[in-house]
Design a protein around this motif. Structure first.
Motif, PDB file in Angstrom:
ATOM      1  N   GLN A   1      -7.065   8.265   3.837  1.00 51.79           N
ATOM      2  CA  GLN A   1      -5.611   8.249   3.678  1.00 51.79           C
ATOM      3  C   GLN A   1      -4.869   8.582   4.970  1.00 51.79           C
ATOM      4  OE1 GLN A   1      -4.724  10.800   0.335  1.00 51.79           O
ATOM      5  NE2 GLN A   1      -6.104   9.696  -1.032  1.00 51.79           N
TER       6      GLN A   1
ATOM      7  N   TYR B   1      -1.773   3.660   1.894  1.00 55.86           N
ATOM      8  CA  TYR B   1      -3.217   3.498   1.824  1.00 55.86           C
ATOM      9  C   TYR B   1      -3.593   2.775   0.539  1.00 55.86           C
ATOM     10  CZ  TYR B   1      -2.665   7.638  -1.173  1.00 55.86           C
ATOM     11  OH  TYR B   1      -2.259   8.500  -2.156  1.00 55.86           O
ATOM     12  N   ALA B   2      -4.787   2.237   0.507  1.00 59.37           N
ATOM     13  CA  ALA B   2      -5.280   1.568  -0.696  1.00 59.37           C
ATOM     14  C   ALA B   2      -5.557   2.595  -1.780  1.00 59.37           C
ATOM     15  CB  ALA B   2      -6.547   0.789  -0.371  1.00 59.37           C
ATOM     16  N   THR B   3      -5.274   2.231  -3.009  1.00 58.20           N
ATOM     17  CA  THR B   3      -5.530   3.128  -4.131  1.00 58.20           C
ATOM     18  C   THR B   3      -7.002   3.549  -4.142  1.00 58.20           C
ATOM     19  OG1 THR B   3      -3.812   2.035  -5.431  1.00 58.20           O
ATOM     20  CG2 THR B   3      -5.435   3.342  -6.639  1.00 58.20           C
ATOM     21  N   GLY B   4      -7.227   4.851  -4.228  1.00 61.33           N
ATOM     22  CA  GLY B   4      -8.589   5.377  -4.236  1.00 61.33           C
ATOM     23  C   GLY B   4      -9.197   5.561  -2.858  1.00 61.33           C
ATOM     24  N   SER B   5      -8.446   5.306  -1.809  1.00 63.33           N
ATOM     25  CA  SER B   5      -8.968   5.399  -0.441  1.00 63.33           C
ATOM     26  C   SER B   5      -9.370   6.828  -0.093  1.00 63.33           C
ATOM     27  CB  SER B   5      -7.911   4.925   0.558  1.00 63.33           C
ATOM     28  OG  SER B   5      -8.329   5.163   1.886  1.00 63.33           O
TER      29      SER B   5
ATOM     30  N   GLN C   1       2.404   4.325  -1.429  1.00 63.23           N
ATOM     31  CA  GLN C   1       2.037   5.111  -2.599  1.00 63.23           C
ATOM     32  C   GLN C   1       3.154   6.067  -2.980  1.00 63.23           C
ATOM     33  OE1 GLN C   1      -0.706   4.478  -4.275  1.00 63.23           O
ATOM     34  NE2 GLN C   1      -1.591   3.066  -2.761  1.00 63.23           N
TER      35      GLN C   1
ATOM     36  N   LYS D   1       0.817  -1.216   0.000  1.00 65.91           N
ATOM     37  CA  LYS D   1       0.000   0.000   0.000  1.00 65.91           C
ATOM     38  C   LYS D   1       0.853   1.270   0.000  1.00 65.91           C
ATOM     39  CE  LYS D   1      -3.407  -2.774   0.157  1.00 65.91           C
ATOM     40  NZ  LYS D   1      -4.082  -3.112  -1.143  1.00 65.91           N
TER      41      LYS D   1
END
Length: 369
Positions: free
Chosen positions: A108, A101-105, A95, A93
């Protein structure tokens, strides 16, 4: 000869206990250790997905909380395959902007803050030094300040939100402060001092830094969710106006003030402690009932530990050795499979056994004597 032998035995025992303190474990610590072992076994055997995550739909968040919880009780588990798989999931995760964080979260700040806590605890060989430095820069960039075009007079100033830039709140600001402290920032750090401005504006206390219209409407020393965007309390409005204080935010506010350098004799800390004494409870999250109960337990324990409180006298003068009381309460609530779950309220994901077990284990770690 017998006296010499006895003297040598006492000396050897003293040295041995200093080197191996587990032998001097108190009965409470032994109970906590047994309960924690059951909770950890649940996470290891039933809580982890094949990709290494715990409740992976939350991005890095619950996985990081579980890693932190396990390592709090078992630092030697760093090389355990369960921990290594979980750390690999968290690393997935990372970035490009430095966040974790997860993509599109839209969470954040929350994901990155709790991931920092886990990575700091797991960073025995410096492997995460670079990632942690980038994450620190990312977090500080999310803070509501001049970069968002607001001045220190704005109620949002200094706070942190989920990261989607809707508005900051005390819960996320508390996680933000925890992360900066985990990274080694001292109380005089600029970002921590900015965050303190937001924290004190979340306290129902007049003339002590809260310059919002809500400051003297309740004035009980407790804390609410946010002073931003007109103000909001998850506990709702108070009778006669104002934002109701509630337990979990008051403990979050207390520990945040302490981590930002506010002293024990400061009026803001004294007021928060007064609210806590009047509303001491392990049966509910005061003001919220059963909602957010295990988040409350974790924040309760971390705050009282930070405040160096061992025995808390409630409003009636009854003394509460809170470490023992909380530990016994949590142990009694543990499920047969070793997990914990909030059976009364699923609000804020407390129907998720992985998340709630992590909260309980983290709380138990602060209950050790």
């Amino acid at each position: 000869m017998m006296r010499l032998f006895a003297g040598l035995f006492c000396f050897t025992t003293t040295v041995f206990s200093a080197i191996f303190p587990v032998l001097a474990e108190t009965p409470l610590d032994a109970k906590i250790q047994r309960s924690a072992a059951k909770g950890i076994e649940f996470l290891k055997n039933r809580g982890q997905a094949d990709d290494g995550s715990f409740s992976g739909e939350t991005g890095a968040a619950v996985t990081a909380l579980c890693v932190n919880a396990i390592l709090q009780h078992r630092p030697q588990a760093i090389n355990d395959p369960v921990i290594q798989k979980a750390l690999a999931f968290i690393s997935s995760k990372f970035q490009a902007d430095g966040g974790i964080y997860a993509t599109g979260s839209s969470h954040q700040n929350y994901e990155t803050s709790v991931a920092i806590g886990a990575l700091v605890r797991a960073n025995k060989d410096g492997r995460y030094d670079s990632a942690l430095k980038r994450a620190e820069t990312f977090l500080k960039g999310l803070q509501w300040d001049e970069g968002e075009g607001i001045e220190s007079s704005d109620p949002s100033y200094g706070g942190a939100g989920y990261g989607s830039h809707k508005r900051p709140d005390l819960s996320n600001t508390s996680f933000f402060i925890d992360a900066l402290r985990d990274l080694g920032n001292e109380a005089d750090d600029e970002s921590l001092q900015k965050a303190l401005k937001f924290v004190v504006r979340s306290q129902n206390l007049a003339n002590e830094g809260n310059d919002t219209p809500h400051a003297d409407e309740v004035n009980d020393g407790g804390f609410y969710y946010t002073p931003a965007a007109g103000g909001e309390s998850q506990a709702g409005a108070a009778e006669g106006g104002g934002l109701r204080s509630y337990g979990s935010m008051t403990y979050a506010g207390l520990k945040s003030m302490i981590f930002a350098g506010v002293s024990a004799d400061d009026p803001r800390v004294l007021a928060a402690m007064d609210f806590i004494r009047k509303h001491y409870s392990l049966d509910s999250n005061p003001g919220m009932g059963q909602a957010g109960l295990y988040y409350y337990y974790h924040t309760f324990a971390k705050a009282l530990d930070a405040a160096d409180v061992e025995v808390l006298d409630d409003a009636s003068g009854t003394p509460h050795p809170w470490r023992e009381e909380l530990a016994n309460h949590l142990i009694a609530e543990q499920q047969p499979d070793g997990s914990w779950v909030n059976k009364q309220s699923e609000r804020w994901m407390e129907g998720d056994r992985q998340l709630v077990t992590a909260y309980a284990l983290l709380a138990l770690a602060y209950c050790r004597e």
